[in-house]
Design a protein around this motif. Sequence first.
Motif, PDB file in Angstrom:
ATOM      1  N   ILE A  53      39.701 -12.479  52.024  1.00 40.24           N
ATOM      2  CA  ILE A  53      40.540 -11.562  52.816  1.00 40.24           C
ATOM      3  C   ILE A  53      40.739 -12.047  54.255  1.00 40.24           C
ATOM      4  N   GLY A  54      40.187 -13.236  54.555  1.00 41.03           N
ATOM      5  CA  GLY A  54      40.439 -13.810  55.882  1.00 41.03           C
ATOM      6  C   GLY A  54      39.632 -13.192  57.011  1.00 41.03           C
ATOM      7  N   LYS A  55      38.488 -12.598  56.676  1.00 44.73           N
ATOM      8  CA  LYS A  55      37.620 -12.033  57.729  1.00 44.73           C
ATOM      9  C   LYS A  55      36.261 -12.715  57.673  1.00 44.73           C
ATOM     10  N   ARG A  56      35.632 -12.797  58.834  1.00 40.32           N
ATOM     11  CA  ARG A  56      34.324 -13.466  58.932  1.00 40.32           C
ATOM     12  C   ARG A  56      33.241 -12.505  59.354  1.00 40.32           C
ATOM     13  N   VAL A  57      32.092 -12.581  58.672  1.00 42.98           N
ATOM     14  CA  VAL A  57      30.927 -11.814  59.121  1.00 42.98           C
ATOM     15  C   VAL A  57      29.729 -12.755  59.233  1.00 42.98           C
ATOM     16  N   LEU A  58      29.024 -12.649  60.339  1.00 44.63           N
ATOM     17  CA  LEU A  58      27.803 -13.423  60.545  1.00 44.63           C
ATOM     18  C   LEU A  58      26.626 -12.453  60.480  1.00 44.63           C
ATOM     19  N   LEU A  59      25.633 -12.780  59.647  1.00 44.44           N
ATOM     20  CA  LEU A  59      24.520 -11.852  59.422  1.00 44.44           C
ATOM     21  C   LEU A  59      23.201 -12.501  59.834  1.00 44.44           C
TER      22      LEU A  59
END
Length: 138
Positions: free
Chosen positions: A64-70
């Motif tokens: 979906i073209g989104k980035r999450v850093l965890l």
Amino acid sequence: MDKCIDAGGSLVDFEGRVIQPSLYSIGEKWQVGEVTVAQEHMASAIVQAVMTAGLLRSPPPVLIGKRVLLACVAGNHHAIGLRMVCDAFQLAGWDVQYLGADVPTESLLDQVAKWKPDLLALSASFAQHLATVKDVIT
Ligand code: B12
């Protein structure tokens, strides 16, 4: 887990309904001395292997073209819960970077600056981790 996913169930459901309650139960048993530290470590290692296998068996997501850093904040060694959150994002089509346990604040902020995620997901377990969460956010 294989049967659950092959029958159209999601890894996230399996993690929430089977793995998470099992680990909570191990925590309670460890607290009252019915489970040793070695047995808890073994259980943690097993569930992480099962989760990796589950991810590989899951249908590939539509990105979906989104980035999450965890990341777990410095001092927090409880990474499995965050890893479940990571799997949920990944299977929902997010591009993920999972840094795991006990990430030093400076290094975390450096990675945020380099990768520029849309979302930063932090995990803390104890009240004393909240000061670190506040530091990172500030
Ligand atoms: C496995 C385990 C460990 C392992 C962790 C291994 C690993 N690779 O993660 C190790 C051995 C490292 C460990 C160490 C310790 N542990 Co420990 N551990 C556990 C245990 C048994 C399971 C943790 C787990 O994975 N749970 C399952 C996951 C799925 O649940 P979760 O973590 O709650 O995560 C969910 C949500 O919280 C949420 N979530 C979590 N992070 C995030 C982040 C975001 C952004 C979002 C949206 C949601 C979210 O989503 C997850 C999925 O639903 C728990 C028992 C328990 N009740 O959880 C004790 C427990 C957490 N540990 C405890 C303790 C006391 C310790 C130690 C202090 C023991 C010691 N004397 O050394 C150390 C502290 C280490 C540290 N500095 O962090 C206590 C904490 C009590 C408290 N809160 O005061 C517990 C509750 C055990 C108990 N009953 O006493 N532990």
